[in-house]
Motif scaffolding. Structure first.
Motif, PDB file in Angstrom:
ATOM      1  N   PHE A  80       0.836  -1.206   0.000  1.00 21.47           N
ATOM      2  CA  PHE A  80       0.000   0.000   0.000  1.00 21.47           C
ATOM      3  C   PHE A  80       0.868   1.252   0.000  1.00 21.47           C
ATOM      4  CE2 PHE A  80      -2.141   3.544   1.969  1.00 21.47           C
ATOM      5  CZ  PHE A  80      -3.390   3.541   1.365  1.00 21.47           C
ATOM      6  N   ASP A  81       1.882   1.249   0.841  1.00 22.59           N
ATOM      7  CA  ASP A  81       2.744   2.432   0.939  1.00 22.59           C
ATOM      8  C   ASP A  81       3.406   2.783  -0.388  1.00 22.59           C
ATOM      9  OD1 ASP A  81       2.094   2.562   3.604  1.00 22.59           O
ATOM     10  OD2 ASP A  81       3.932   1.603   4.313  1.00 22.59           O
ATOM     11  N   SER A  82       3.630   1.779  -1.228  1.00 19.67           N
ATOM     12  CA  SER A  82       4.318   2.025  -2.508  1.00 19.67           C
ATOM     13  C   SER A  82       3.362   2.431  -3.627  1.00 19.67           C
ATOM     14  CB  SER A  82       5.088   0.778  -2.935  1.00 19.67           C
ATOM     15  OG  SER A  82       4.197  -0.299  -3.186  1.00 19.67           O
ATOM     16  N   LEU A  83       2.064   2.451  -3.336  1.00 17.92           N
ATOM     17  CA  LEU A  83       1.108   2.834  -4.370  1.00 17.92           C
ATOM     18  C   LEU A  83       1.342   4.280  -4.793  1.00 17.92           C
ATOM     19  CD1 LEU A  83      -2.259   1.368  -2.986  1.00 17.92           C
ATOM     20  CD2 LEU A  83      -0.937   0.519  -4.935  1.00 17.92           C
ATOM     21  N   ILE A  87      -2.089   9.005   5.677  1.00 23.43           N
ATOM     22  CA  ILE A  87      -1.462   7.721   6.021  1.00 23.43           C
ATOM     23  C   ILE A  87       0.043   7.798   5.784  1.00 23.43           C
ATOM     24  CG2 ILE A  87      -1.277   5.299   5.309  1.00 23.43           C
ATOM     25  CD1 ILE A  87      -4.305   5.341   4.829  1.00 23.43           C
ATOM     26  N   ALA A  88       0.429   8.388   4.660  1.00 25.02           N
ATOM     27  CA  ALA A  88       1.860   8.537   4.358  1.00 25.02           C
ATOM     28  C   ALA A  88       2.532   9.444   5.375  1.00 25.02           C
ATOM     29  CB  ALA A  88       2.039   9.087   2.937  1.00 25.02           C
ATOM     30  N   GLU A  89       1.861  10.538   5.734  1.00 23.60           N
ATOM     31  CA  GLU A  89       2.426  11.475   6.712  1.00 23.60           C
ATOM     32  C   GLU A  89       2.553  10.839   8.096  1.00 23.60           C
ATOM     33  OE1 GLU A  89      -0.283  14.727   6.575  1.00 23.60           O
ATOM     34  OE2 GLU A  89       0.148  15.204   4.473  1.00 23.60           O
ATOM     35  N   GLN A 141      -5.065   3.445  17.938  1.00 20.50           N
ATOM     36  CA  GLN A 141      -3.892   4.322  17.900  1.00 20.50           C
ATOM     37  C   GLN A 141      -3.553   4.706  16.461  1.00 20.50           C
ATOM     38  OE1 GLN A 141      -0.318   2.596  19.515  1.00 20.50           O
ATOM     39  NE2 GLN A 141       0.747   4.557  19.667  1.00 20.50           N
ATOM     40  N   TRP A 142      -3.632   3.729  15.557  1.00 22.45           N
ATOM     41  CA  TRP A 142      -3.327   3.982  14.154  1.00 22.45           C
ATOM     42  C   TRP A 142      -4.377   4.905  13.534  1.00 22.45           C
ATOM     43  CZ3 TRP A 142      -0.307   4.788  10.443  1.00 22.45           C
ATOM     44  CH2 TRP A 142      -0.609   4.527   9.098  1.00 22.45           C
ATOM     45  N   THR A 143      -5.637   4.616  13.761  1.00 22.99           N
ATOM     46  CA  THR A 143      -6.713   5.451  13.217  1.00 22.99           C
ATOM     47  C   THR A 143      -6.627   6.868  13.758  1.00 22.99           C
ATOM     48  OG1 THR A 143      -8.123   3.487  13.134  1.00 22.99           O
ATOM     49  CG2 THR A 143      -9.206   5.615  12.874  1.00 22.99           C
ATOM     50  N   GLY A 144      -6.356   6.993  15.064  1.00 23.90           N
ATOM     51  CA  GLY A 144      -6.241   8.318  15.665  1.00 23.90           C
ATOM     52  C   GLY A 144      -5.074   9.108  15.103  1.00 23.90           C
ATOM     53  N   THR A 145      -3.960   8.420  14.863  1.00 20.05           N
ATOM     54  CA  THR A 145      -2.789   9.099  14.300  1.00 20.05           C
ATOM     55  C   THR A 145      -3.091   9.657  12.913  1.00 20.05           C
ATOM     56  OG1 THR A 145      -1.301   7.627  15.528  1.00 20.05           O
ATOM     57  CG2 THR A 145      -0.369   8.800  13.652  1.00 20.05           C
ATOM     58  N   VAL A 146      -3.772   8.863  12.096  1.00 25.12           N
ATOM     59  CA  VAL A 146      -4.130   9.323  10.755  1.00 25.12           C
ATOM     60  C   VAL A 146      -5.134  10.471  10.835  1.00 25.12           C
ATOM     61  CG1 VAL A 146      -5.212   8.658   8.574  1.00 25.12           C
ATOM     62  CG2 VAL A 146      -3.670   7.064   9.733  1.00 25.12           C
TER      63      VAL A 146
END
Length: 629
Positions: free
Chosen positions: A502-505, A522-524, A536-541
């Protein structure tokens, strides 16, 4: 000043909290998949459940109004409290000791305002319950025993006694570290001419609890003749106590209301106790105000009616006059549930508590079993004022009853009651009565179409009606955007599986502005390979996004189910990401073909061959992606 709650403590409390249990205190939830539960949204009125909870993710989202977040967000929105107070409330629930940075270790005085008021009410309830066992409370105990409530019943409902003395309770709670302002804000104490005084004195008390079981106020009953402050007193409106939004006994009744799709509305605290002890465990009572729309909205969420209201609301009244007056109100307003509303009145006009005393538990259960529809009760109450044995009486009865029946908004129900009216009056020409009711209804502008079953306060917005501020949200069912939506769901829900693929898309894979912004967030945040997951992941995004609508969409995507069984998730995500890449590659191929058509091979053979080579490579890559799809 209060100390700061460390992030590690917030994370630890969140991990120990089961969001479905917290939300379940306010909303009846049902399984809707392997890791999904649904119910009626507590933040807006709706007829079909669009509120989803993902226990494994620790998130909730309403696809109707857009509200979403974690367990702390839910409490903030539901209880109108701060983030700190929500964290502290959950810490109390799971037994976690917060280590405040710069403020000591869980210093009580530093707790959030709401938590302090709950603590004050809880301490007051314990104090009053202890006082009920003292010799000075004999009058209060006699009041209960005379109504067949023993010590076990009193303890079950938290009964207590407010002792004599101007400030007995206030002094007791001040000695426990509470401030006078906290006691005043909780509605427990007031400012007297010579200092703080207790609000309740020489009275029998019942604690009033919210759906979560917190004590938020009290109801107090007069015991002595020289008490001139009214038969009943209640906690005044406070941050915790809103009389139009609380029901006595709901903490006892909520599970059975949800299970049985029935609620019994009684008029007093002892009536609730009597009903429950007699086996009618769905009984509740309003506190210092009439049962209103906000109470009904609360009940509907517990019953979780699906496409229409399929529960029963049963009112009990002390006598015919009160019942008639209340029943006639069923013809006013929207009537969204009037067809499922019933009346239960004891033949001798006694209240449920008195009925239990005189005739036992079976009589109380029979009272509810003999309930009659609200419309039928109201119409028959009107007819009872006429002598139906005379022609004149029947004519006058019809003149009074026809306009009332005509006010029924459900066409089918209105026609049926018109037919029944002819029988109740003894009017042989049924068609004539039906015609008169329809004519009266037409004059009043009553609906002639299908019944509006939209809910208590108007139709709830569906997903296509919900309006978000600022950005225009993409349609969830847009086939062109389907791979983008599923790809983002994969990245938010299963970052460990989506991972570096996903990150490489390329950024160009996401063409919708909202999806593109989430992809950038998401990249940021470090990408799927950052090692974060869950809340934690959802909150960070989410914190990377300034637009409230797009931030809400993040939660929506993190909660929305995937159309595949849990065991097939890895393969499905690989297929989705391959499809995303294939769509992007297809766009690149189309662009290269367009370039080739504009090139002349003889003018620049090397350049043409280079572009053609890119086309061949991309088409080969596309075929490999299609094999994964």
């Amino acid at each position: 000043m209060p100390g700061r709650i460390p992030d590690r403590d917030i994370a630890a409390i969140r991990e120990r909290t089961h969001i479905e249990e917290i939300v379940g205190d306010y909303v009846a939830l049902r399984r809707a998949g392997a890791d999904s539960m649904k119910g009626l949204c507590p933040f807006h009125d709706e007829k079909s459940p669009s509120f989803h909870v993902r226990p494994g993710r620790g998130l909730f989202h309403c696809f109707g109004c857009g509200e979403g977040g974690d367990v702390f967000s839910f409490l903030q929105k539901q209880e109108h409290i701060t983030f700190v107070e929500a964290v502290e409330q959950m810490a109390d629930r799971v037994g976690y000791r917060i280590n405040y940075e710069g403020g000591g270790t869980a210093i009580a005085v530093n707790r959030g305002t709401r938590a302090r008021l709950v603590a004050a009410n809880t301490a007051a309830q314990k104090f009053y319950a202890e006082q009920l066992r003292t010799p000075a409370a004999q009058k209060a105990r006699d009041y209960l025993t005379e109504r067949d409530f023993d010590g076990v019943a009193a303890a079950s409902f938290g009964c207590g006694y407010a002792p004599d003395g101007w400030d007995t309770m206030t002094k007791a709670l001040l000695s426990q570290g509470f401030t006078f302002n906290e006691l005043k804000d909780a509605g427990l104490s007031t400012e007297g001419r010579k200092g703080p005084v207790d609000r309740f004195r020489r009275r029998l008390l019942w604690p009033i609890r919210n759906l979560g079981g917190d004590v938020i106020g009290f109801g107090a009953r007069k015991l002595f003749d020289d008490d001139n402050l009214g038969k009943y007193m209640n906690t005044p409106e406070t941050m915790l106590y809103k009389k139009s939004q609380v029901l006595f006994g709901l903490d006892h009744a909520k599970k059975n209301i949800a299970k049985g799709h029935q609620v019994v509305i009684v008029e007093g605290y002892t009536d609730v106790m009597a009903m429950h002890l007699a086996g009618v465990t769905t009984a509740v009572a309003s506190c210092g105000t009439a049962f209103g729309e906000e109470h009904l909205a609360l009940i509907r969420r517990l019953m979780m009616d699906d496409s229409y209201f399929r529960g029963e609301v049963i009112y009990t009244f002390d006598g015919d006059d009160a019942g008639k007056a209340a029943a006639l109100k069923a013809f006013e307003g929207e009537q969204s549930i009037s067809g499922q509303t019933f009346v239960a009145i004891a033949p001798d006009g006694t209240d449920p508590c008195e009925l239990r005393q005189r005739s036992g538990d079976g009589a109380v259960r029979d009272l509810i079993a003999r309930r009659v529809p609200m419309f039928a009760f109201a119409i028959k109450a009107l007819l009872s004022a006429h002598d139906l044995d005379t022609a004149e009486g029947r004519v006058h009865a019809l003149r009074d009853a026809v306009p009332v029946v005509a006010r029924i908004k459900d066409v089918s129900l209105r026609d049926e009651y018109a037919r029944q009216l002819s029988g109740w009056v003894g009017w042989d020409d049924v068609a004539q009565v039906l015609r008169r009711v329809r004519q009266e209804s037409a004059k009043r502008g009553a609906p002639g179409g299908r019944k509006d079953r939209s809910g208590v306060r108007g139709r709830a917005p569906g997903p296509e009606q919900a309006t978000m501020p600022m950005s225009v949200m993409p349609r969830p069912d847009d086939p062109k955007l389907w791979p983008q939506r599923e790809g983002l769901k994969a990245a938010l829900q299963y970052p460990g599986i989506a991972g570096t693929i996903f990150d490489s898309l390329p950024e160009d894979c996401f063409t919708d502005p909202s999806y593109e912004r989430i992809r950038a967030a998401i990249a940021e945040s470090g990408g799927c390979a950052a090692g974060l997951s869950g809340v934690q992941w959802t909150g960070t995004v989410t914190h990377r996004i300034d637009d409230p609508a797009v931030a809400s969409l993040v939660t929506e995507l993190a909660v929305e189910s995937m159309a595949v069984e849990e065991s097939g998730i890895p393969r499905y995500i690989a297929s989705v990401l391959a499809r995303l890449q294939e769509v992007w590659v297809g766009a690149q191929i189309a662009d290269i073909k367009s370039r080739l058509r504009r090139m002349a091979p003889g003018d620049d053979p090397d350049g043409y061959n280079a572009v053609f080579g890119d086309l061949v490579a991309l088409e080969s890559y596309r075929r490999s992606l299609l094999e994964q799809d």
